[in-house]
Structure formats: C-alpha cells, structure tokens
Write a protein that holds these residues in place. Sequence first.
Motif, PDB file in Angstrom:
ATOM      1  N   ALA A 121       4.018   5.780   9.398  1.00  0.00           N
ATOM      2  CA  ALA A 121       2.782   5.444  10.123  1.00  0.00           C
ATOM      3  C   ALA A 121       1.621   5.401   9.146  1.00  0.00           C
ATOM      4  N   ARG A 122       1.061   4.228   8.986  1.00  0.00           N
ATOM      5  CA  ARG A 122      -0.083   4.142   8.083  1.00  0.00           C
ATOM      6  C   ARG A 122      -1.064   3.066   8.535  1.00  0.00           C
ATOM      7  N   ILE A 123      -2.301   3.276   8.116  1.00  0.00           N
ATOM      8  CA  ILE A 123      -3.375   2.331   8.425  1.00  0.00           C
ATOM      9  C   ILE A 123      -4.045   1.925   7.122  1.00  0.00           C
ATOM     10  N   ARG A 124      -4.096   0.622   6.930  1.00  0.00           N
ATOM     11  CA  ARG A 124      -4.811   0.099   5.771  1.00  0.00           C
ATOM     12  C   ARG A 124      -6.232  -0.278   6.192  1.00  0.00           C
ATOM     13  N   GLN A 125      -7.201   0.201   5.440  1.00  0.00           N
ATOM     14  CA  GLN A 125      -8.596  -0.158   5.674  1.00  0.00           C
ATOM     15  C   GLN A 125      -8.972  -1.238   4.673  1.00  0.00           C
ATOM     16  N   ARG A 126      -9.345  -2.408   5.179  1.00  0.00           N
ATOM     17  CA  ARG A 126      -9.784  -3.456   4.269  1.00  0.00           C
ATOM     18  C   ARG A 126     -11.151  -3.974   4.694  1.00  0.00           C
ATOM     19  N   TRP A 127     -11.881  -4.531   3.737  1.00  0.00           N
ATOM     20  CA  TRP A 127     -13.223  -5.056   3.940  1.00  0.00           C
ATOM     21  C   TRP A 127     -13.200  -6.551   3.651  1.00  0.00           C
ATOM     22  N   GLN A 128     -13.369  -7.332   4.692  1.00  0.00           N
ATOM     23  CA  GLN A 128     -13.225  -8.782   4.586  1.00  0.00           C
ATOM     24  C   GLN A 128     -14.607  -9.447   4.559  1.00  0.00           C
ATOM     25  N   PRO A 129     -14.900 -10.234   3.528  1.00  0.00           N
ATOM     26  CA  PRO A 129     -16.207 -10.888   3.489  1.00  0.00           C
ATOM     27  C   PRO A 129     -16.340 -11.971   4.556  1.00  0.00           C
TER      28      PRO A 129
ATOM     29  N   ARG B 260     -16.832  -7.191   6.777  1.00  0.00           N
ATOM     30  CA  ARG B 260     -16.364  -6.674   8.054  1.00  0.00           C
ATOM     31  C   ARG B 260     -15.237  -5.677   7.805  1.00  0.00           C
ATOM     32  N   SER B 261     -15.357  -4.542   8.446  1.00  0.00           N
ATOM     33  CA  SER B 261     -14.322  -3.522   8.349  1.00  0.00           C
ATOM     34  C   SER B 261     -13.147  -3.892   9.249  1.00  0.00           C
ATOM     35  N   GLN B 262     -11.963  -3.936   8.681  1.00  0.00           N
ATOM     36  CA  GLN B 262     -10.756  -4.241   9.450  1.00  0.00           C
ATOM     37  C   GLN B 262      -9.681  -3.199   9.162  1.00  0.00           C
ATOM     38  N   GLN B 263      -9.081  -2.691  10.217  1.00  0.00           N
ATOM     39  CA  GLN B 263      -7.972  -1.740  10.065  1.00  0.00           C
ATOM     40  C   GLN B 263      -6.662  -2.468  10.324  1.00  0.00           C
ATOM     41  N   VAL B 264      -5.746  -2.380   9.375  1.00  0.00           N
ATOM     42  CA  VAL B 264      -4.426  -3.000   9.494  1.00  0.00           C
ATOM     43  C   VAL B 264      -3.428  -1.899   9.820  1.00  0.00           C
ATOM     44  N   VAL B 265      -2.873  -1.960  11.026  1.00  0.00           N
ATOM     45  CA  VAL B 265      -1.974  -0.916  11.520  1.00  0.00           C
ATOM     46  C   VAL B 265      -0.531  -1.318  11.229  1.00  0.00           C
TER      47      VAL B 265
ATOM     48  N   THR C 109      -8.511   1.113   1.297  1.00  0.00           N
ATOM     49  CA  THR C 109      -7.760   2.371   1.247  1.00  0.00           C
ATOM     50  C   THR C 109      -6.551   2.295   2.168  1.00  0.00           C
ATOM     51  N   VAL C 110      -5.594   3.186   1.936  1.00  0.00           N
ATOM     52  CA  VAL C 110      -4.427   3.332   2.805  1.00  0.00           C
ATOM     53  C   VAL C 110      -4.360   4.788   3.247  1.00  0.00           C
ATOM     54  N   THR C 111      -4.271   5.016   4.567  1.00  0.00           N
ATOM     55  CA  THR C 111      -4.179   6.375   5.112  1.00  0.00           C
ATOM     56  C   THR C 111      -2.797   6.569   5.717  1.00  0.00           C
ATOM     57  N   GLU C 112      -2.083   7.558   5.221  1.00  0.00           N
ATOM     58  CA  GLU C 112      -0.764   7.885   5.759  1.00  0.00           C
ATOM     59  C   GLU C 112      -0.957   8.840   6.933  1.00  0.00           C
ATOM     60  N   ILE C 113      -0.757   8.344   8.143  1.00  0.00           N
ATOM     61  CA  ILE C 113      -0.959   9.147   9.347  1.00  0.00           C
ATOM     62  C   ILE C 113       0.211  10.106   9.562  1.00  0.00           C
TER      63      ILE C 113
END
Length: 433
Positions: A113-121, A393-398, A105-109
């Motif tokens: 300004a946004r944070i991408r939520q990605r799930w990395q195996p 693994r949950s990773q947030q891309v800022v 997902t992508v959250t527009e703060i």
Amino acid sequence: MHTIDLRGRTHTSAELLALVPRAAVDVAVASEAAAALIDEVRTGGSEALLAQADRFDGGRPPALRVPASEIADAVSTLDPAVRRALEETIRRVRLASAAQVPPNTVTEIGPGARIRQRWQPIARVGLYVPGGKAVYPSSVVMNVVPAQVAGVTSIALVSPPQRDHGSHVHPVVLAAAGLLGIDEVYAMGGAGAIGALAYGVDDLGLEPVQLVTGPGNVYVAAAKRLIRGQAGIDAEAGPTDILVVADAAADARLVAADLISQAEHDELAAAVLVTDSTELADAVVAEVERQVALTTHRERVTAALTGGQSAVVLVDDLEAAAAFSNAFGPEHLEIQTTDAEAVLAGIQNAGAIFLGPHSPVSLGDYAAGSNHVLPTGGQARFAAGLNAATFLRSQQVVEYTEEGLADVAESIAALSATEALPAHGDAVVARFS
C-alpha cells in the motif's frame, strides 16, 4: 497620518480586526461593468478588444498579437543598464522560485500500500501585466519566472497598449518578455483582457488558459472573480499596503522613506507604522512631512498617507505590535527593531517579510529574488503570494496490491454501510469473491 492608540488594554482578535484601517475598495461595485466587458469580448472577439483599448487604454494597437519582430527589437534597443538590472532580477527570482517547488515523494502506508505524491504543472497560463499609473516590467519577471520554474510550457502575456508609445505595449515590458523567451504577447488590458485569456478569442488564435495571474485595478480584480471556474486565478489584487513594526532604535528617516515608497503606487495605498515608542512615532510623522514635499508624486502620496487606510498605531509593546500586524495581514511587513527575530517569532500573517534596516520593501519589489505579486487587503491572513507552487497541482497516485487492499476491505465495508453507500463496499468485496 492619523493615530490609532491601542495602549492600556488587551484587545481580542475580533477587536483588532475591527480597528484595522482599510482602503474603501469594493470589488463588487465593478462587477457589472467587468461582466459587460467580458461579454463584449466573448461575442465580439478582436474588434471588441480593439474598441476597449480605444476607450480605456492607450488607443487601438496596430495588432493585438505583438509581432515577434517587435519583441526582438525591444530587446535589442533596451537600455544596457536596464537590461543588466532585468537579467540580474531574473537570475535572483529564478533561484528563489526553484526553492518553492515541492519534491515528489512516496509514502508507504503498509505492505502493498503506497501513495505517490506528485506535483503536476499547469499546461497553459495567462499573465496580466498592468500599465496604468506606472509601467511594470518587473511584474513580467515576477509572473513569468515562477511559472517557468514550475514547468509551465505555454504562457500568454497581456498588457495594455500605451498612448505614449503609439498604442503599442510598453517597449520595456516587451523587452522583459523577450529576455524570458516569451513570444505570445497581446496588447490588451482591463477586464476584457482577463475574459480573453479565460475564454479565448477564436479570430485572434488566442487559446483559453487554465490559470490567470497578475495584479491590476479594481476592474481586473472583478473580472478575475467573474472568470473563476472557467479558469483558476491567483488572487484578487487590490491597492498595495505596507506595515512597519518599529521600536525606539529604528531610524525615523528610513521608516518614513519606506512608507512613502509604497504610498507612491496609488491614492488608496495603505502605509501603517506600528510602534511602542511615541518618540519614534513623532519623528516619523515629521520625516514623512519633510520627505513628501520632496518626492515626485507628492499629491498621490499625500492622498494615500492622509486617507483612512494609513495610520500610526501606538501599542504597549512589540508583542502587541505583532498581534496587530497579524490582524492587518500586510502585503509587505517590515520589522525594524533591535531584535527583529523576536518579533518575527510572533508573526503569522504576511505576504512578504523584510527584516532589518537594510531590507526595504523596494528591495522585494525589484531585486531581492522574492516575488512581489502578493496578497493585498488583508488576504495574507489566509493566502500566500505568487510562487512556483501557484502553477503546480498536487496529485496523489494511489497504488495498492491485492494484499494492501485486503488489509482495509473490512474497514471500507463498515464505513460505506454507515454512510448508506453499500455499493462502495461491494466494489471492494468483488475483488475477493
């Protein structure tokens, strides 16, 4: 089965926790032995693993790494009925596991300004398939499928050699691995195998893994505790348990059969009935006695059902039954009541939940599509069962622009000064100097 009578008063959460029956299992008592076995493998490599197989499992295997030809042979000679059952189970578990993969997902703060939520195996995992009192090809499916669904590309599977099969891994375990496309299989078991997965074995070409999953005995659980930090683990599995919440409308014959089905696993398995009906309780106890006399592993089942970890719990109502279940945190929870959904609404803690008379735990053990690698010993109060997310693994891309950073620069400076870490604020201010 002994009786715990909770009727007539309301119990606090702490009181319920104190009343919960548990098997007397202490992983810590096995830690010293498990640590010694792991150290043997780290220093002795393949020879240590072969010696441990001779001491604890089914003898020294002809080769620790199972040849691809042996896996192929196991698939080709697999009983057609068993193959169909495994393939159908694989299909169902794959479908249910796919629903457990969270979306990116992508959250527009704010502006810029946004944070991408990605799930990395995880790239490489090690899966443990036990082989003590029983053989578990179903555990191959339950470990491998969610890992594959999550996107894991490197999987090493270990299982103890079997004396009845010439010190080879059980052929049905190998066949299950083959059906799933797993070709890295090792004939090793116990604490030493867990150490081998975590640290690798140079002379075997076994590369270290990042995560170890799968159930096992107390030494496997102790080993998983010891290697945590070198590699991740799913959980420390203990003896299995089942808790059945039932009312007067439940079929005593079916409730008894379900309690016995889990007691069949181990002398320390826990089987608990929670009910507001003394009539049902008496009927279930009578049915248990009748059915145990007819079951194959009657001695093992009797030991489990007469142990302190198994009980009939009498409560005033189903709300109290749900409260006791939440304190117990069952690995498997069955709800056999007139209105199962109403009871389910009060349930917070359970590994897997089975609703109604036609959803026995045995269904989940094999072909429901749900995973049977579940938290034991009350760990369901704070942990989930094995699932696709276990391998992610949950990773947030800022990602901020200059405008986005400017909006919070003053806040960062204020907070960093408050925490006496002014260089943090300076790093932001430098971008606008």
